[in-house]
Scaffold this motif. Structure first.
Motif, PDB file in Angstrom:
ATOM      1  N   THR A 244       0.850  -1.186   0.000  1.00  0.00           N
ATOM      2  CA  THR A 244       0.000   0.000   0.000  1.00  0.00           C
ATOM      3  C   THR A 244       0.883   1.233   0.000  1.00  0.00           C
ATOM      4  O   THR A 244       1.715   1.405   0.874  1.00  0.00           O
ATOM      5  CB  THR A 244      -0.912   0.022   1.241  1.00  0.00           C
ATOM      6  OG1 THR A 244      -1.675  -1.171   1.275  1.00  0.00           O
ATOM      7  CG2 THR A 244      -1.832   1.230   1.211  1.00  0.00           C
ATOM      8  N   GLY A 248      -2.427   8.113  -0.717  1.00  0.00           N
ATOM      9  CA  GLY A 248      -3.521   7.647  -1.543  1.00  0.00           C
ATOM     10  C   GLY A 248      -3.644   6.145  -1.605  1.00  0.00           C
ATOM     11  O   GLY A 248      -4.376   5.614  -2.438  1.00  0.00           O
ATOM     12  N   ARG A 250      -4.718   2.313  -0.656  1.00  0.00           N
ATOM     13  CA  ARG A 250      -5.898   1.649  -0.118  1.00  0.00           C
ATOM     14  C   ARG A 250      -5.589   0.169   0.041  1.00  0.00           C
ATOM     15  O   ARG A 250      -4.860  -0.406  -0.763  1.00  0.00           O
ATOM     16  CB  ARG A 250      -7.119   1.810  -1.034  1.00  0.00           C
ATOM     17  CG  ARG A 250      -7.648   3.239  -1.118  1.00  0.00           C
ATOM     18  CD  ARG A 250      -8.716   3.340  -2.195  1.00  0.00           C
ATOM     19  NE  ARG A 250      -9.290   4.658  -2.280  1.00  0.00           N
ATOM     20  CZ  ARG A 250     -10.413   5.044  -1.698  1.00  0.00           C
ATOM     21  NH1 ARG A 250     -11.085   4.175  -0.953  1.00  0.00           N
ATOM     22  NH2 ARG A 250     -10.877   6.260  -1.835  1.00  0.00           N
ATOM     23  N   GLU A 252      -7.383  -3.654   1.977  1.00  0.00           N
ATOM     24  CA  GLU A 252      -8.295  -4.362   2.862  1.00  0.00           C
ATOM     25  C   GLU A 252      -7.486  -5.437   3.564  1.00  0.00           C
ATOM     26  O   GLU A 252      -6.904  -6.314   2.909  1.00  0.00           O
ATOM     27  CB  GLU A 252      -9.467  -4.968   2.081  1.00  0.00           C
ATOM     28  CG  GLU A 252     -10.410  -3.919   1.514  1.00  0.00           C
ATOM     29  CD  GLU A 252     -11.653  -4.528   0.869  1.00  0.00           C
ATOM     30  OE1 GLU A 252     -11.753  -5.790   0.849  1.00  0.00           O
ATOM     31  OE2 GLU A 252     -12.515  -3.766   0.407  1.00  0.00           O
ATOM     32  N   SER A 266     -10.986  -1.617   6.030  1.00  0.00           N
ATOM     33  CA  SER A 266     -10.530  -0.947   4.806  1.00  0.00           C
ATOM     34  C   SER A 266      -9.645   0.202   5.253  1.00  0.00           C
ATOM     35  O   SER A 266     -10.072   1.067   6.016  1.00  0.00           O
ATOM     36  CB  SER A 266     -11.719  -0.426   3.996  1.00  0.00           C
ATOM     37  OG  SER A 266     -11.275   0.385   2.922  1.00  0.00           O
ATOM     38  N   ARG A 268      -7.206   3.440   4.314  1.00  0.00           N
ATOM     39  CA  ARG A 268      -6.932   4.430   3.260  1.00  0.00           C
ATOM     40  C   ARG A 268      -6.007   5.507   3.820  1.00  0.00           C
ATOM     41  O   ARG A 268      -6.256   6.061   4.896  1.00  0.00           O
ATOM     42  CB  ARG A 268      -8.233   5.056   2.762  1.00  0.00           C
ATOM     43  CG  ARG A 268      -8.035   6.025   1.604  1.00  0.00           C
ATOM     44  CD  ARG A 268      -9.359   6.458   1.019  1.00  0.00           C
ATOM     45  NE  ARG A 268     -10.129   7.314   1.899  1.00  0.00           N
ATOM     46  CZ  ARG A 268     -11.218   6.958   2.538  1.00  0.00           C
ATOM     47  NH1 ARG A 268     -11.673   5.731   2.409  1.00  0.00           N
ATOM     48  NH2 ARG A 268     -11.865   7.800   3.317  1.00  0.00           N
ATOM     49  N   ASN A 269      -4.936   5.817   3.092  1.00  0.00           N
ATOM     50  CA  ASN A 269      -3.926   6.762   3.544  1.00  0.00           C
ATOM     51  C   ASN A 269      -3.983   8.055   2.740  1.00  0.00           C
ATOM     52  O   ASN A 269      -4.280   8.056   1.551  1.00  0.00           O
ATOM     53  CB  ASN A 269      -2.521   6.173   3.404  1.00  0.00           C
ATOM     54  CG  ASN A 269      -2.279   5.023   4.353  1.00  0.00           C
ATOM     55  OD1 ASN A 269      -2.851   4.977   5.430  1.00  0.00           O
ATOM     56  ND2 ASN A 269      -1.441   4.087   3.957  1.00  0.00           N
ATOM     57  N   SER A 270      -3.648   9.157   3.408  1.00  0.00           N
ATOM     58  CA  SER A 270      -3.428  10.435   2.738  1.00  0.00           C
ATOM     59  C   SER A 270      -2.375  11.187   3.535  1.00  0.00           C
ATOM     60  O   SER A 270      -2.169  10.914   4.712  1.00  0.00           O
ATOM     61  CB  SER A 270      -4.727  11.257   2.639  1.00  0.00           C
ATOM     62  OG  SER A 270      -5.279  11.474   3.921  1.00  0.00           O
ATOM     63  N   THR A 284      -4.535   8.228   8.328  1.00  0.00           N
ATOM     64  CA  THR A 284      -5.056   6.917   7.947  1.00  0.00           C
ATOM     65  C   THR A 284      -6.506   6.802   8.387  1.00  0.00           C
ATOM     66  O   THR A 284      -6.829   7.010   9.557  1.00  0.00           O
ATOM     67  CB  THR A 284      -4.227   5.789   8.589  1.00  0.00           C
ATOM     68  OG1 THR A 284      -2.864   5.936   8.193  1.00  0.00           O
ATOM     69  CG2 THR A 284      -4.728   4.430   8.138  1.00  0.00           C
ATOM     70  N   HIS A 285      -7.359   6.480   7.432  1.00  0.00           N
ATOM     71  CA  HIS A 285      -8.778   6.276   7.693  1.00  0.00           C
ATOM     72  C   HIS A 285      -9.030   4.775   7.739  1.00  0.00           C
ATOM     73  O   HIS A 285      -8.662   4.050   6.808  1.00  0.00           O
ATOM     74  CB  HIS A 285      -9.603   6.940   6.592  1.00  0.00           C
ATOM     75  CG  HIS A 285     -11.080   6.768   6.761  1.00  0.00           C
ATOM     76  ND1 HIS A 285     -11.786   5.767   6.135  1.00  0.00           N
ATOM     77  CD2 HIS A 285     -11.982   7.452   7.505  1.00  0.00           C
ATOM     78  CE1 HIS A 285     -13.057   5.861   6.476  1.00  0.00           C
ATOM     79  NE2 HIS A 285     -13.198   6.869   7.310  1.00  0.00           N
TER      80      HIS A 285
END
Length: 518
Positions: A244, A248, A250, A252, A266, A268-270, A284-285
């Motif tokens: 990952t 940006g 993603r 799982e 799940s 998701r990084n930004s 990180t979400h």
């Protein structure tokens, strides 16, 4: 303004000049400073017109005097005109109503000289004594213009600073409001969020986590700061996490809870920056997808498993069998020939194939390109010569139809479920027990020789013929087994057909009485 031609200057004049300069430097705003310097009419002239005026006439030091005899050419330009009514001059140095005297104001230069930016021009009206200014008057006017320029520059600087401070305060207020909005969105988000370090030795270490993430993983915020996501991820998913990308990305994957269980999420990084040139952090979400994953796994299981017994179904059986077989035959004779041709064993004692490059100058591949396949080799001709292979046991129940006819389908289903349980219990971990359909079952058992496969069939038959409780009564079924062997070059259907044929041979070879159930 009083004009003195002699060196003597009255104290009252000095006091007046001092007071005017003090008023200029203590004005509260740029507009007040300009109004103190001169009477502002609100009219302006273009810089070109003023430059033209300052380049003509007589230079009195830093002053410019344009007599009425030359100034008529300026009557039609866009510079505002000031006139003082009065009689025509009677003496040579007497002031004419159309005479013009200008005192330009420049921003102070490095050495204090008037060599900076032109700020404006003081236009002098008729002196009070009606005469052209003398030496003292001219010097006083130059001093006044110089001090006025300083006062205007300072006032303009103060105004710019005030505007900058107001703008900075507004930006800080907006930043504080944005930070508070982010804090509230972060803290009270319904899904998990974390801020982690980016780069350096501590890359990925969790700096901050919200309540939702702490609840999801059952860990307090203070404990979360001791971990990075690589510490929490399931060992089987560490590769997914590493693949990952930082920004940006993603994925799982499964994260570990405090109680030792794992939850599907799940991730998701930004990337966020602390300031324009400040350190960068990873936001990180984390969204809980456990329920969705459970449904997906259930759907996948239903698609590949028998709904009655829970065993792999026909499609799954063929998929597992096909994954062990390649298109080209891997017979011992071919492999031995490769040994001689390339000077190394083509397969080891466990039948594991080596890579055969399919490019020019390399060794031929069994299946094109690079062959990482484990070649399946069947024991030869039923002899127990120590060879091991993939045994395929085809099982058909004897007497099952009579149970369905006599006691109903519920009893038949109970028999099938119990047979599936006994077959599963009788094989090794890693072997496959599948329901092909009806009362037919197939067992895939790898690494068996001929004798091993025969022993396995006998053990499983002995398990199946034991009484089975169905619908409140004990019933019995028999079982016929056919043993086939899978090897590369065969299709899955060919392997199953071979085992099926041998099962019928075995069934016909046994007395009918031994095949009936009661």
């Amino acid at each position: 303004m009083e004009t003195e031609s002699e060196p003597y200057v009255r104290l009252a004049s000095l006091r007046q000049l001092h007071q005017v300069m003090a008023d200029m430097n203590t004005a509260r705003s740029l507009a007040d400073t300009l109004q103190t310097v001169a009477d502002i009419t609100g009219r302006v002239g273009s810089r070109e017109s003023w430059e033209r005026r300052l380049n003509m006439g007589e230079n009195w030091g830093d002053l410019v005097f344009i007599p009425h005899t030359e100034g008529w050419v300026l009557d039609d330009d866009d510079v505002p005109q000031w006139y003082t009514d009065g009689p025509a001059p009677r003496f040579e140095d007497e002031w004419h109503p159309s005479d013009r005297l200008f005192a330009p104001m420049y921003t102070p230069g490095i050495s204090g000289s008037s060599c900076g930016e032109l700020l404006g021009v003081i236009s002098v009206d008729r002196p009070r004594n009606g005469r052209h200014p003398g030496a003292w008057g001219r010097e006083a006017l130059q001093m006044y213009a110089f001090q006025a320029a300083i006062a205007i520059s300072n006032a303009r600087l103060r105004a710019n600073m005030q505007r900058a401070l107001v703008r900075l305060e507004r930006e800080q207020q907006a930043l504080r409001a944005s930070e508070e909005s982010f804090r509230q969105a972060f803290e009270y988000a319904p899904s998990g969020m974390a801020i982690a370090e980016m780069g350096g030795d501590q890359h990925g270490r969790i700096l901050r986590s919200n309540d939702a993430l702490c609840r999801l993983l059952g860990r307090p915020a203070s404990a979360m700061r001791r971990y990075s996501f690589s510490d929490l991820v399931h060992p089987e998913d560490i590769g997914t996490l590493l693949r990952t990308s930082a920004e940006g990305g993603r994925a799982e994957l499964r994260l570990g809870r405090r109680d030792g269980t794992y939850v599907w999420v799940s991730l998701r990084n930004s990337v966020v920056a602390d300031a324009a040139d400040g350190p960068r952090f990873l936001l990180t979400h984390v969204e809980d997808i456990e329920e969705r994953k459970r449904r997906e796994l259930q759907l996948a299981h239903r698609a590949s498993h028998d709904s009655l017994t829970g065993l792999p179904n026909s499609a799954e059986l063929r998929s597992r069998l096909s994954s062990r077989l390649c298109r080209r035959a891997g017979h011992a004779g071919e492999l031995e020939s490769l040994d001689a041709a390339y000077g190394h064993p083509a397969y080891d004692v466990n039948g594991h194939g080596f890579d055969f490059a399919g490019t020019a100058g390399g060794s031929p591949s069994y299946d094109g390109g690079y062959d990482h396949h484990v070649h399946t080799v069947a024991p030869e001709g039923g002899r127990d010569d120590g060879a091991k292979g993939l045994a395929v046991l085809f099982c058909d129940l004897d007497g099952f139809k009579s149970i369905n006819d006599r006691f109903g389908h519920n009893a038949g289903d109970a028999v099938l479920i119990e047979v599936a349980r006994r077959l599963t219990r009788g094989v090794r971990d890693g072997d496959t027990v599948a329901r092909l359909g009806g009362d037919e079952f197939v067992i895939l058992a790898d690494g068996l020789g001929n004798a091993d496969a025969q022993d396995l069939a006998v053990r499983l038959r002995n398990e199946i013929i034991q009484p089975i409780r169905a619908e409140g009564r004990a019933v019995r079924v028999g079982a016929s087994f056919g043993i086939g062997w899978a090897h590369c070059g065969m299709t899955a259907d060919e392997v199953l057909k071979s085992a099926d044929e041998r099962m019928y041979v075995e069934k016909r070879s046994r007395p009918k009485a031994h095949r009936r159930a009661g």
